[in-house]
Design a protein around this motif. Structure first.
Motif, PDB file in Angstrom:
ATOM      1  N   GLY A   1       0.867 -13.021   1.844  1.00 39.93           N
ATOM      2  CA  GLY A   1      -0.467 -13.164   1.804  1.00 39.93           C
ATOM      3  C   GLY A   1      -0.603 -13.801   0.223  1.00 39.93           C
ATOM      4  O   GLY A   1      -0.301 -13.480  -0.802  1.00 39.93           O
TER       5      GLY A   1
ATOM      6  N   ALA B   1      -3.039  -9.276   4.295  1.00 44.33           N
ATOM      7  CA  ALA B   1      -2.470 -10.283   3.103  1.00 44.33           C
ATOM      8  C   ALA B   1      -3.904 -10.973   2.673  1.00 44.33           C
ATOM      9  O   ALA B   1      -4.612 -11.477   3.253  1.00 44.33           O
ATOM     10  CB  ALA B   1      -1.737 -11.293   3.802  1.00 44.33           C
TER      11      ALA B   1
ATOM     12  N   ALA C   1      -1.809 -12.516  -4.773  1.00 37.81           N
ATOM     13  CA  ALA C   1      -1.521 -12.086  -3.540  1.00 37.81           C
ATOM     14  C   ALA C   1      -1.649 -10.582  -3.536  1.00 37.81           C
ATOM     15  O   ALA C   1      -1.206  -9.897  -4.705  1.00 37.81           O
ATOM     16  CB  ALA C   1      -0.133 -12.414  -3.067  1.00 37.81           C
TER      17      ALA C   1
ATOM     18  N   LEU D   1      -0.757  -7.709  -0.499  1.00 31.79           N
ATOM     19  CA  LEU D   1      -0.006  -7.341   0.644  1.00 31.79           C
ATOM     20  C   LEU D   1       0.317  -6.027   1.064  1.00 31.79           C
ATOM     21  O   LEU D   1       0.657  -5.089   0.102  1.00 31.79           O
ATOM     22  CB  LEU D   1       1.073  -8.225   0.854  1.00 31.79           C
ATOM     23  CG  LEU D   1       1.213  -9.665   0.362  1.00 31.79           C
ATOM     24  CD1 LEU D   1       2.516 -10.154   0.295  1.00 31.79           C
ATOM     25  CD2 LEU D   1       0.212 -10.444   0.935  1.00 31.79           C
TER      26      LEU D   1
END
Length: 257
Positions: A21, A97, A108, A110
């Motif tokens: 992600g 994500a 990111a 996730l």
């Protein structure tokens, strides 16, 4: 990109969603650009080609859905911001994500099964040099994050039908498109690849919706993939995550994606 965590979620969400992600986000800014005045071509082929031009301007919101996998976000070139949030929601596997590009940083966050992959739920600031060859970067590198423009570039047999443009597209050619995971492509079958599409344009001739009708080796209907584009020239970006909610991604995180 299908490895470790990604391999698990890969088959499920983007089939690699859980480990890849990244989305882009940007600080709010600027007044919305005025809608461009366009002349819509009469020829169906020309209309379809023109329909994706505004996507390249990089100021819009989007959504897509492929079975249990869904995604949404925006691209906002005025602030170099991108957002791509994906989710895989299935009784056997749930993963998310969230990807951001904001203030020149790639972030990111996730999860798999409700548990954060790293960082305890904080945003992970990624070293882009370490993920340069990761499919994850391909998702947010282009102005057309969902990839409908790339898909329609392969269109053939284009005609107008019931107010929409229809024809065939080749799913073997587009690359780095979140909704086209390996499981989907395997379902379609490498021996076929070409599937029917239906594209709906807005009043200014810009792509509003794209529906792909997935078929298998026996030409039977499998499912559909839906894309939508909205807010052309008027996508207001989210604020950047607070500094207290952001940490550098740990070294072992890169081994998981």
């Amino acid at each position: 990109m299908r490895k470790r965590v990604l391999a698990t979620v890969s088959t499920a969400v983007l089939i690699g969603l859980a480990g890849c992600g990244q989305a882009s986000d940007s600080a709010a800014g600027g007044n919305p650009a005025p809608a461009a005045t366009t002349t819509v071509p009469a020829d169906p082929v020309a209309r379809l080609k023109a329909a994706t031009k505004e996507i390249e301007a990089g100021n819009y919101r989007f959504e897509f859905k492929n079975g249990p996998m869904s995604g949404k976000g925006y691209v906002h070139k005025p602030t170099n911001g991108t957002k791509l949030d994906m989710a895989f929601d299935d009784p056997q596997l749930k993963a998310t994500a969230e990807l951001r590009v904001v203030d020149s940083a790639t972030l990111a966050r996730l999860t798999v099964g409700g548990q954060a992959i790293a960082g305890g739920g904080k945003w992970l600031k990624l070293d882009t040099a370490k993920i340069a060859d990761n499919e994850l970067m391909a998702y947010i590198a282009d102005a057309d994050v969902p990839g409908a423009g790339q898909i329609l570039a392969t269109a053939t047999d284009v005609v107008e039908k019931n107010g929409a443009l229809t024809g065939m597209v080749d799913l073997a050619k587009p690359q780095g498109i979140p909704a086209l995971d390996e499981e989907t492509l395997d379902q379609v079958s490498r021996s076929i690849n070409r599937v029917p599409f239906s594209a709906t344009l807005d009043e200014q001739g810009r792509l509003a919706k794209l529906v792909l009708d997935l078929v298998g080796p026996s030409a039977g209907h499998l499912s559909t993939i839906d894309f939508s584009y909205t807010d052309y020239g008027n996508a207001t970006p989210d604020a950047a995550p607070a500094a207290a909610e952001t940490i550098d991604a740990p070294a072992d995180f890169y081994d998981q994606i």
